[in-house]
Design an enzyme around this catalytic site. Structure first.
Site, PDB file in Angstrom:
ATOM      1  N   ASN A 196      67.180   1.523  30.547  1.00  0.00           N
ATOM      2  CA  ASN A 196      68.358   1.419  29.682  1.00  0.00           C
ATOM      3  C   ASN A 196      69.517   0.948  30.553  1.00  0.00           C
ATOM      4  O   ASN A 196      70.008   1.704  31.390  1.00  0.00           O
ATOM      5  CB  ASN A 196      68.653   2.798  29.058  1.00  0.00           C
ATOM      6  CG  ASN A 196      69.951   2.810  28.278  1.00  0.00           C
ATOM      7  OD1 ASN A 196      70.558   1.767  28.032  1.00  0.00           O
ATOM      8  ND2 ASN A 196      70.379   4.003  27.885  1.00  0.00           N
ATOM      9  N   TRP A 197      69.923  -0.286  30.347  1.00  0.00           N
ATOM     10  CA  TRP A 197      70.985  -0.860  31.192  1.00  0.00           C
ATOM     11  C   TRP A 197      72.382  -0.382  30.802  1.00  0.00           C
ATOM     12  O   TRP A 197      73.349  -0.651  31.493  1.00  0.00           O
ATOM     13  CB  TRP A 197      70.931  -2.386  31.113  1.00  0.00           C
ATOM     14  CG  TRP A 197      69.922  -2.995  32.046  1.00  0.00           C
ATOM     15  CD1 TRP A 197      68.790  -2.397  32.530  1.00  0.00           C
ATOM     16  CD2 TRP A 197      69.958  -4.310  32.598  1.00  0.00           C
ATOM     17  NE1 TRP A 197      68.127  -3.279  33.355  1.00  0.00           N
ATOM     18  CE2 TRP A 197      68.818  -4.459  33.408  1.00  0.00           C
ATOM     19  CE3 TRP A 197      70.840  -5.385  32.481  1.00  0.00           C
ATOM     20  CZ2 TRP A 197      68.540  -5.631  34.112  1.00  0.00           C
ATOM     21  CZ3 TRP A 197      70.560  -6.562  33.169  1.00  0.00           C
ATOM     22  CH2 TRP A 197      69.422  -6.678  33.978  1.00  0.00           C
ATOM     23  N   LYS A 198      72.495   0.272  29.649  1.00  0.00           N
ATOM     24  CA  LYS A 198      73.807   0.715  29.148  1.00  0.00           C
ATOM     25  C   LYS A 198      74.779  -0.475  29.142  1.00  0.00           C
ATOM     26  O   LYS A 198      74.336  -1.600  28.919  1.00  0.00           O
ATOM     27  CB  LYS A 198      74.308   1.907  29.981  1.00  0.00           C
ATOM     28  CG  LYS A 198      73.230   3.000  30.063  1.00  0.00           C
ATOM     29  CD  LYS A 198      73.716   4.301  30.598  1.00  0.00           C
ATOM     30  CE  LYS A 198      72.564   5.299  30.609  1.00  0.00           C
ATOM     31  NZ  LYS A 198      72.980   6.636  31.048  1.00  0.00           N
ATOM     32  N   HIS A 204      71.070   8.143  21.601  1.00  0.00           N
ATOM     33  CA  HIS A 204      71.352   8.427  23.013  1.00  0.00           C
ATOM     34  C   HIS A 204      72.560   9.360  23.093  1.00  0.00           C
ATOM     35  O   HIS A 204      73.478   9.274  22.266  1.00  0.00           O
ATOM     36  CB  HIS A 204      71.635   7.118  23.762  1.00  0.00           C
ATOM     37  CG  HIS A 204      71.672   7.317  25.244  1.00  0.00           C
ATOM     38  ND1 HIS A 204      72.766   7.837  25.893  1.00  0.00           N
ATOM     39  CD2 HIS A 204      70.727   7.113  26.191  1.00  0.00           C
ATOM     40  CE1 HIS A 204      72.491   7.927  27.192  1.00  0.00           C
ATOM     41  NE2 HIS A 204      71.257   7.502  27.404  1.00  0.00           N
ATOM     42  N   GLU A 221      75.077   9.310  24.872  1.00  0.00           N
ATOM     43  CA  GLU A 221      76.362   8.605  24.960  1.00  0.00           C
ATOM     44  C   GLU A 221      76.825   8.123  23.580  1.00  0.00           C
ATOM     45  O   GLU A 221      78.017   7.885  23.372  1.00  0.00           O
ATOM     46  CB  GLU A 221      76.250   7.452  25.978  1.00  0.00           C
ATOM     47  CG  GLU A 221      76.217   8.013  27.399  1.00  0.00           C
ATOM     48  CD  GLU A 221      75.410   7.194  28.396  1.00  0.00           C
ATOM     49  OE1 GLU A 221      75.151   6.009  28.148  1.00  0.00           O
ATOM     50  OE2 GLU A 221      75.030   7.767  29.447  1.00  0.00           O
ATOM     51  N   GLU A 268      66.266  13.821  27.086  1.00  0.00           N
ATOM     52  CA  GLU A 268      67.246  13.536  28.126  1.00  0.00           C
ATOM     53  C   GLU A 268      68.289  14.654  28.141  1.00  0.00           C
ATOM     54  O   GLU A 268      69.228  14.628  27.326  1.00  0.00           O
ATOM     55  CB  GLU A 268      67.968  12.210  27.840  1.00  0.00           C
ATOM     56  CG  GLU A 268      67.069  11.000  27.850  1.00  0.00           C
ATOM     57  CD  GLU A 268      67.840   9.724  28.220  1.00  0.00           C
ATOM     58  OE1 GLU A 268      67.398   9.032  29.137  1.00  0.00           O
ATOM     59  OE2 GLU A 268      68.884   9.445  27.618  1.00  0.00           O
ATOM     60  N   GLY A 272      72.987  10.402  34.652  1.00  0.00           N
ATOM     61  CA  GLY A 272      73.949   9.773  35.557  1.00  0.00           C
ATOM     62  C   GLY A 272      74.588  10.734  36.538  1.00  0.00           C
ATOM     63  O   GLY A 272      75.614  10.417  37.144  1.00  0.00           O
ATOM     64  N   SER A 274      68.446  10.895  35.529  1.00  0.00           N
ATOM     65  CA  SER A 274      68.373  10.772  36.990  1.00  0.00           C
ATOM     66  C   SER A 274      66.943  10.579  37.508  1.00  0.00           C
ATOM     67  O   SER A 274      66.582  11.131  38.553  1.00  0.00           O
ATOM     68  CB  SER A 274      69.058  11.962  37.661  1.00  0.00           C
ATOM     69  OG  SER A 274      70.434  11.999  37.298  1.00  0.00           O
ATOM     70  N   GLY A 327      68.040   5.084  33.525  1.00  0.00           N
ATOM     71  CA  GLY A 327      69.345   4.429  33.436  1.00  0.00           C
ATOM     72  C   GLY A 327      69.640   3.661  34.712  1.00  0.00           C
ATOM     73  O   GLY A 327      69.072   2.591  34.970  1.00  0.00           O
TER      74      GLY A 327
HETATM   75  P1  13P Z   1      70.325   7.860  34.515  1.00  0.00           P
HETATM   76  O1  13P Z   1      68.896   7.488  34.865  1.00  0.00           O
HETATM   77  O2  13P Z   1      71.332   6.910  35.096  1.00  0.00           O
HETATM   78  O3  13P Z   1      70.590   9.290  34.775  1.00  0.00           O
HETATM   79  O4  13P Z   1      70.465   7.647  32.924  1.00  0.00           O
HETATM   80  C1  13P Z   1      69.519   8.204  32.084  1.00  0.00           C
HETATM   81  C2  13P Z   1      69.731   7.655  30.720  1.00  0.00           C
HETATM   82  O5  13P Z   1      70.694   7.986  30.055  1.00  0.00           O
HETATM   83  C3  13P Z   1      68.741   6.705  30.197  1.00  0.00           C
HETATM   84  O6  13P Z   1      68.926   6.484  28.842  1.00  0.00           O
END
Ligand code: 13P
Length: 243
Positions: free
Chosen positions: A10-12, A94, A96, A163, A169, A205, A226
């Site tokens: 997931n590149w966000k 998600h 976020e 998650e 993150g 993470s 992520g």
């Molecule tokens: P990280 O791997 O950066 O912690 O993010 C996880 C995430 O939200 C994937 O959707």
């Protein structure tokens, strides 16, 4: 029951044209098709360009979609439009989106339904906050989210990503044992069809250094990655850790 693993990136809100070299880098690093399914969810602006550059064995997906297929919804992206640009999957719910945009379970459910109607495979995210974990409510919260976010008739056609919000993150991750216990609880609570068939990914993470710990577990069917997916080398190394 063997479930095929899925490693998803997931590149966000990261990535512009200049970052498309990632596709050739990843393809070169992987060589032949790996045993796991591979998915990358770039920002919507890169979706068609990324889809074109990747071999068939690397699928693309959206990071979110509208709850409708078409209409007067300025700024929203229909799951039909994602599919039209080559996407085969879409992330829904998600954290976020849930926390940053106030998306309720009902909204996530509607988006998940729209994704299914557009022929996409939704990756529905669930996860507890740190306070909820500390107060012993993690399982109750996650199961409630899962039951309210997955449309009943469609339960066999979605993927779940567990998650924990506090692990996203932050560099902190759930212990593989805690993740396994949560995945088992989700399977046991599955109400439509056989919970043993549902693919459940862990996210939060995941890095090359801890990927094998998660991916070697019976209950963990893959990872939603992520930050570490932005670098082709670390994403490839996580894919290799899936075996
Ligand atoms: P990280 O791997 O950066 O912690 O993010 C996880 C995430 O939200 C994937 O959707």
């Amino acid at each position: 029951m063997t479930r095929r693993k899925l490693i998803a990136g997931n590149w966000k809100m990261h990535g512009r044209r200049a970052d498309l070299a990632w596709a050739a880098n990843l393809t070169g690093l992987l060589g032949a098709a790996p045993r796991s399914d591979i998915l990358v969810c770039p920002p919507a602006t890169l979706l068609p360009l990324m889809s074109e550059r990747l071999p068939d064995f690397v699928a693309t997906g959206g990071q979110d979609c509208a709850a409708e297929l078409e209409g007067a919804h300025t700024g929203d992206i229909s799951p039909l439009m994602l599919a039209d640009m080559g996407a085969r999957y879409v992330i829904t719910g998600h954290s976020e989106r849930r926390h940053g945009h106030g998306e309720s379970d009902a909204v996530v459910r509607a988006k998940t339904m729209a994704a299914l109607n557009a022929g996409l495979t939704p990756v529905v995210c669930v996860g507890e906050t740190l306070d909820q974990r500390r107060s012993g409510e993690a399982e109750t919260v996650v199961l409630r989210q899962m039951l309210a976010s997955v449309p009943e008739a469609a339960a066999g056609r979605v993927i779940i990503a567990y998650e924990p919000v506090w692990a996203i993150g932050t560099g902190m991750h759930a212990s593989p044992e805690d993740a396994e216990a949560m995945h088992r609880a989700i399977r046991n609570a599955w109400r439509d069809g056989d919970g043993e068939q549902v693919r459940i990914l862990y996210g939060g993470s995941v890095k090359p250094s801890n990927a094998a710990d998660f991916l070697s577990r019976q209950e963990i069917d893959g990872a939603l990655v992520g930050g570490a997916s932005l670098d082709a080398e670390s994403f490839a190394s996580i894919i290799r850790a899936a075996g």
